[in-house]
Design a protein around this motif. Structure first.
Motif, short mmCIF file in Angstrom:
data_model
loop_
_atom_site.label_atom_id
_atom_site.label_comp_id
_atom_site.label_asym_id
_atom_site.label_seq_id
_atom_site.Cartn_x
_atom_site.Cartn_y
_atom_site.Cartn_z
N VAL A 269 9.04 6.84 5.12
CA VAL A 269 8.74 7.54 6.37
C VAL A 269 7.26 7.33 6.67
O VAL A 269 6.40 7.61 5.82
CB VAL A 269 9.05 9.05 6.26
N VAL A 270 6.95 6.83 7.85
CA VAL A 270 5.57 6.56 8.25
C VAL A 270 5.09 7.68 9.16
O VAL A 270 5.57 7.83 10.29
CB VAL A 270 5.44 5.20 8.96
N ALA A 271 4.15 8.48 8.65
CA ALA A 271 3.58 9.59 9.42
C ALA A 271 2.08 9.44 9.54
O ALA A 271 1.35 10.43 9.62
CB ALA A 271 3.95 10.92 8.77
N ALA A 272 1.62 8.20 9.55
CA ALA A 272 0.20 7.89 9.72
C ALA A 272 -0.13 7.89 11.22
O ALA A 272 0.77 7.87 12.07
CB ALA A 272 -0.10 6.53 9.11
N PRO A 273 -1.43 7.91 11.60
CA PRO A 273 -1.80 7.80 13.01
C PRO A 273 -1.18 6.57 13.66
O PRO A 273 -0.99 5.53 13.02
CB PRO A 273 -3.33 7.72 12.96
N THR A 274 -0.88 6.67 14.95
CA THR A 274 -0.16 5.62 15.66
C THR A 274 -0.84 4.27 15.55
O THR A 274 -0.17 3.23 15.48
CB THR A 274 -0.03 6.01 17.15
N VAL A 275 -2.16 4.25 15.53
CA VAL A 275 -2.90 2.99 15.49
C VAL A 275 -2.55 2.17 14.24
O VAL A 275 -2.71 0.94 14.23
CB VAL A 275 -4.42 3.26 15.56
N PHE A 276 -2.05 2.81 13.19
CA PHE A 276 -1.71 2.10 11.95
C PHE A 276 -0.22 1.71 11.86
O PHE A 276 0.19 1.10 10.87
CB PHE A 276 -2.06 2.95 10.73
N HIS A 277 0.57 2.06 12.84
CA HIS A 277 2.02 1.85 12.73
C HIS A 277 2.39 0.37 12.61
O HIS A 277 3.27 0.02 11.81
CB HIS A 277 2.74 2.47 13.93
N LEU A 278 1.76 -0.49 13.38
CA LEU A 278 2.11 -1.91 13.31
C LEU A 278 1.78 -2.47 11.93
O LEU A 278 2.60 -3.16 11.31
CB LEU A 278 1.36 -2.70 14.38
N GLU A 279 0.59 -2.16 11.45
CA GLU A 279 0.18 -2.67 10.13
C GLU A 279 1.10 -2.14 9.03
O GLU A 279 1.58 -2.92 8.18
CB GLU A 279 -1.26 -2.25 9.84
N MET A 280 1.34 -0.84 9.03
CA MET A 280 2.19 -0.24 7.99
C MET A 280 3.62 -0.75 8.10
O MET A 280 4.26 -1.07 7.08
CB MET A 280 2.16 1.28 8.10
N GLY A 281 4.14 -0.80 9.30
CA GLY A 281 5.51 -1.28 9.49
C GLY A 281 5.68 -2.71 9.04
O GLY A 281 6.69 -3.08 8.42
N THR A 282 4.67 -3.54 9.33
CA THR A 282 4.73 -4.94 8.92
C THR A 282 4.72 -5.07 7.40
O THR A 282 5.50 -5.85 6.82
CB THR A 282 3.54 -5.71 9.52
N ARG A 283 3.87 -4.30 6.74
CA ARG A 283 3.83 -4.34 5.27
C ARG A 283 5.17 -3.91 4.67
O ARG A 283 5.65 -4.50 3.69
CB ARG A 283 2.71 -3.43 4.75
N LEU A 284 5.78 -2.90 5.25
CA LEU A 284 7.07 -2.43 4.73
C LEU A 284 8.15 -3.48 4.95
O LEU A 284 8.97 -3.74 4.05
CB LEU A 284 7.46 -1.11 5.40
N ALA A 285 8.16 -4.09 6.12
CA ALA A 285 9.17 -5.12 6.40
C ALA A 285 9.02 -6.29 5.45
O ALA A 285 10.01 -6.83 4.94
CB ALA A 285 9.07 -5.57 7.86
N GLU A 286 7.78 -6.70 5.21
CA GLU A 286 7.55 -7.82 4.31
C GLU A 286 7.99 -7.49 2.88
O GLU A 286 8.36 -8.39 2.12
CB GLU A 286 6.07 -8.20 4.33
N ALA A 287 7.98 -6.20 2.54
CA ALA A 287 8.41 -5.78 1.21
C ALA A 287 9.91 -5.48 1.17
O ALA A 287 10.43 -5.10 0.11
CB ALA A 287 7.62 -4.54 0.79
N GLY A 288 10.61 -5.65 2.30
CA GLY A 288 12.05 -5.40 2.34
C GLY A 288 12.41 -3.93 2.31
O GLY A 288 13.49 -3.57 1.82
#
Length: 327
Positions: A65-84
């Protein structure tokens, strides 16, 4: 039920609520949190708080679950996707529609479940309203008006009231009406001295002809969350603060002679429905858990839907007339 290993990115106000639900969610093992802030504790609900993202991703996570500030969503989401790793990201899904589409396509290409935390969809009052609309209670939907007002939340720093609050109304309106927006325009103000807008009045048109209006601000000293749905047979009023749903029926008047003039409507019966009030955040988590287990979206707000919401929010911003307080 198979046990899923879940983690949390961000331990702010909303993140703390997510942690509470994850710690007791059936079929889920809450394994830890990532938050680099020095102010957060070392453990939450008995689970470790990790300061390094790479270390966090090594916890063997099924979803996060990503509850970080919106500005970090792309970076965090990308890292999670790359990790499967599947992801439930707090709304808005990303800062811009461009970033939202990147996340949408990335998760789709990797076969991962992506959900957006538009929590109002899980409010008992709105769920009951949508069901009654599907059952034909209102007939044709003429108008949906929302009011979302309250004091400024100190936790918000990176977006204005449109992307933080009005995105709730954009999503719930399209979902309740089952119609996408065709167009919106807005008026905004900057009264608090911040770079982002703090008040908006928006109007829109839906694909089925329904018109909408949205009053949203951070400048009201009381909290209000109301959705008014007007149809040919009457009006449904959903208060999502109290999870109450009330129906105002159009009165049935016997007319013996019709001169062809518009008669309008009259007051009829008023019904306040008894609803099963499950906590919306718990319902949101259960839907995402079940989607991950099933390998397909089941009752969640998808990244595709989340991206559409951000696109409408940007249209509100780009098509708005703005008034800014100056010296």
């Amino acid at each position: 039920m198979m046990s899923l290993r879940a983690g949390l990115l961000g331990l702010g106000v909303m993140g703390s609520n997510h942690a509470r639900v994850l710690a007791s969610l059936e079929g889920v093992e809450f394994v830890g949190v990532f938050d680099p802030a020095e102010s957060v504790p070392d453990r939450v609900h008995g689970k470790p708080v990790v300061r390094d993202l790479d270390e966090f991703l090594q916890l063997g996570l099924d979803y996060v679950v990503v509850a970080a500030p919106t500005v970090f969503h792309l970076e965090m989401g990308t890292r999670l996707a790359e990790a499967g790793v599947h992801a439930l990201i707090e709304k808005p899904v990303a800062s811009t529609s461009h970033d939202s589409r990147i996340l949408r396509d990335l998760f789709a290409d990797k076969g991962l479940i992506g959900g957006v935390g538009h929590i109002e969809r899980y409010n008992p009052a709105l769920q009951a309203a949508r069901q009654r609309i599907e059952d034909g209670m209102l007939g044709e939907i003429y108008q949906i008006a929302t009011r979302r007002q309250g004091p400024f939340p100190g936790r918000i720093a990176d977006v204005g009231v449109i992307k933080d609050l009005a995105t709730h109304d954009i999503d719930l309106t399209a979902w309740v009406a089952q119609q996408p927006y065709l167009s919106v325009n807005a008026r905004t103000t900057h009264r608090s001295g911040r770079p982002h807008e703090d008040m908006v009045l928006a109007v829109g048109t839906m694909s089925g002809g329904t018109i909408t209006s949205h009053i949203v601000n951070w400048l009201t000293p009381f909290k209000e969350r109301v959705t008014i749905i007007t149809g040919e047979n009457g009006v449904l009023v959903a208060d999502t603060l109290t999870a109450n749903l009330t129906y105002y029926d159009n009165g049935k008047i016997q007319v013996d002679w019709d001169p062809g003039e518009f008669r309008g409507v009259s007051e009829g019966d008023v019904t306040r429905f008894a609803l099963d009030r499950k906590e919306p955040l718990l319902a949101e988590h259960e839907a995402f858990r079940d989607s991950v287990l099933a390998g397909e979206a089941r009752g969640i707000v998808t990244f595709s839907e989340g991206a559409a919401v951000v696109e409408i929010a940007e249209q509100m911003l780009s098509d708005s007339l703005s008034w800014r307080l100056t010296d």
